[in-house]
Design a protein around this motif. Structure first.
Motif, PDB file in Angstrom:
ATOM      1  N   TRP A   8       0.595  -0.857   0.385  1.00 55.06           N
ATOM      2  CA  TRP A   8      -0.051   0.336  -0.150  1.00 55.06           C
ATOM      3  C   TRP A   8       0.769   1.415   0.046  1.00 55.06           C
ATOM      4  CZ3 TRP A   8      -1.541  -4.512   3.165  1.00 55.06           C
ATOM      5  CH2 TRP A   8      -0.557  -4.166   4.271  1.00 55.06           C
ATOM      6  N   GLU A  18      -4.063   8.499   4.891  1.00 56.62           N
ATOM      7  CA  GLU A  18      -4.975   7.650   3.208  1.00 56.62           C
ATOM      8  C   GLU A  18      -4.236   6.154   3.117  1.00 56.62           C
ATOM      9  OE1 GLU A  18      -6.691  10.431   0.567  1.00 56.62           O
ATOM     10  OE2 GLU A  18      -5.082   9.513  -0.361  1.00 56.62           O
ATOM     11  N   LYS A  79      -6.744  -1.761  -5.715  1.00 57.33           N
ATOM     12  CA  LYS A  79      -6.640  -0.442  -4.444  1.00 57.33           C
ATOM     13  C   LYS A  79      -7.196  -1.741  -3.187  1.00 57.33           C
ATOM     14  CE  LYS A  79      -7.572   3.847  -6.175  1.00 57.33           C
ATOM     15  NZ  LYS A  79      -8.501   4.995  -6.519  1.00 57.33           N
ATOM     16  N   ASN A  84     -11.057   3.006   2.518  1.00 53.94           N
ATOM     17  CA  ASN A  84     -11.199   4.157   1.803  1.00 53.94           C
ATOM     18  C   ASN A  84      -9.974   4.656   1.185  1.00 53.94           C
ATOM     19  OD1 ASN A  84     -12.321   6.039   0.224  1.00 53.94           O
ATOM     20  ND2 ASN A  84     -12.885   7.452   1.827  1.00 53.94           N
ATOM     21  N   SER A  85      -8.872   3.771   1.046  1.00 55.18           N
ATOM     22  CA  SER A  85      -7.492   4.339   0.297  1.00 55.18           C
ATOM     23  C   SER A  85      -7.151   4.700  -0.756  1.00 55.18           C
ATOM     24  CB  SER A  85      -6.468   3.642   0.962  1.00 55.18           C
ATOM     25  OG  SER A  85      -5.213   4.337   0.754  1.00 55.18           O
ATOM     26  N   ASP A  86      -6.253   5.051  -1.770  1.00 57.07           N
ATOM     27  CA  ASP A  86      -5.967   5.680  -3.356  1.00 57.07           C
ATOM     28  C   ASP A  86      -5.040   4.408  -2.467  1.00 57.07           C
ATOM     29  OD1 ASP A  86      -8.352   6.929  -3.538  1.00 57.07           O
ATOM     30  OD2 ASP A  86      -7.116   8.771  -2.796  1.00 57.07           O
ATOM     31  N   LYS A  87      -4.146   3.956  -1.977  1.00 57.97           N
ATOM     32  CA  LYS A  87      -3.235   3.215  -2.227  1.00 57.97           C
ATOM     33  C   LYS A  87      -3.511   2.107  -2.976  1.00 57.97           C
ATOM     34  CE  LYS A  87      -0.670   6.068   0.349  1.00 57.97           C
ATOM     35  NZ  LYS A  87       0.370   6.363  -0.215  1.00 57.97           N
ATOM     36  N   VAL A  88      -2.231   1.730  -3.340  1.00 59.14           N
ATOM     37  CA  VAL A  88      -2.480   0.873  -4.600  1.00 59.14           C
ATOM     38  C   VAL A  88      -0.979  -1.336  -4.226  1.00 59.14           C
ATOM     39  CG1 VAL A  88      -3.163   0.979  -6.669  1.00 59.14           C
ATOM     40  CG2 VAL A  88      -1.097   1.106  -6.392  1.00 59.14           C
TER      41      VAL A  88
END
Length: 155
Positions: A8, A18, A79, A84-88
């Motif tokens: 992430w 995030e 993702k 609710n994260s934008d990390k991938v």
């Protein structure tokens, strides 16, 4: 083959609100196991003991190299569902390869004195118990974590 999955974001994102660094080992295992249970024999999600959150990456050793292809399809550049994260997730090969090499690396670590929920996990690699928990062999020379306290203050 072992993967260090930077799941992430970069390690230097530790203060990013995030970043889903609240994933516990149990939560991440549950996510991985939805499609990949029994395909790996080593799992470790490093934890920052001071902040009680993960460090943003995990180590997974796959029993069969071809299992990596399915795992890659499921997770790489995707993702995360929770928080609710934008990390991938971004996968890469780990420096230490193979279940036995990983056990050897960690068995004398100060991690072996920490809460069992924070330690590396191993699973049977073959036979009727493949994919079920296997006891982690603690080494004879486990190091103590340097927490800045004198030995007599640790009790």
């Amino acid at each position: 083959a072992s993967f260090a999955s930077t799941c992430w974001g970069r390690q230097d994102d530790a203060d990013d609100p995030e970043q889903p660094n609240k994933y516990s080992q149990k939560m991440l295992l549950s996510t991985v196991d939805e499609k990949h249970k029994g395909t790996y024999d080593f799992f470790y999600l490093p934890i920052d003991f001071k902040n009680k959150c993960n460090l943003g990456y995990a180590f997974i050793n796959f029993i069969y190299p071809l299992s990596i292809c399915d795992f890659y399809q499921s997770f790489n550049h995707r993702k995360w569902d929770k928080f609710n994260s934008d990390k991938v997730c971004e996968l890469s090969y780990a420096r230490i390869q193979g279940k036995q090499a990983l056990i050897t690396h960690f068995q004398n670590s100060s991690l072996m004195t920490e809460d069992k929920k924070c330690r590396p996990l191993i699973f049977f690699s073959e036979g009727p118990n493949q994919g079920t928990y296997e006891p982690f062999p603690v080494g004879p020379n486990v190091r103590r974590r340097n927490d800045g306290r004198r030995e007599d203050e640790r009790e």
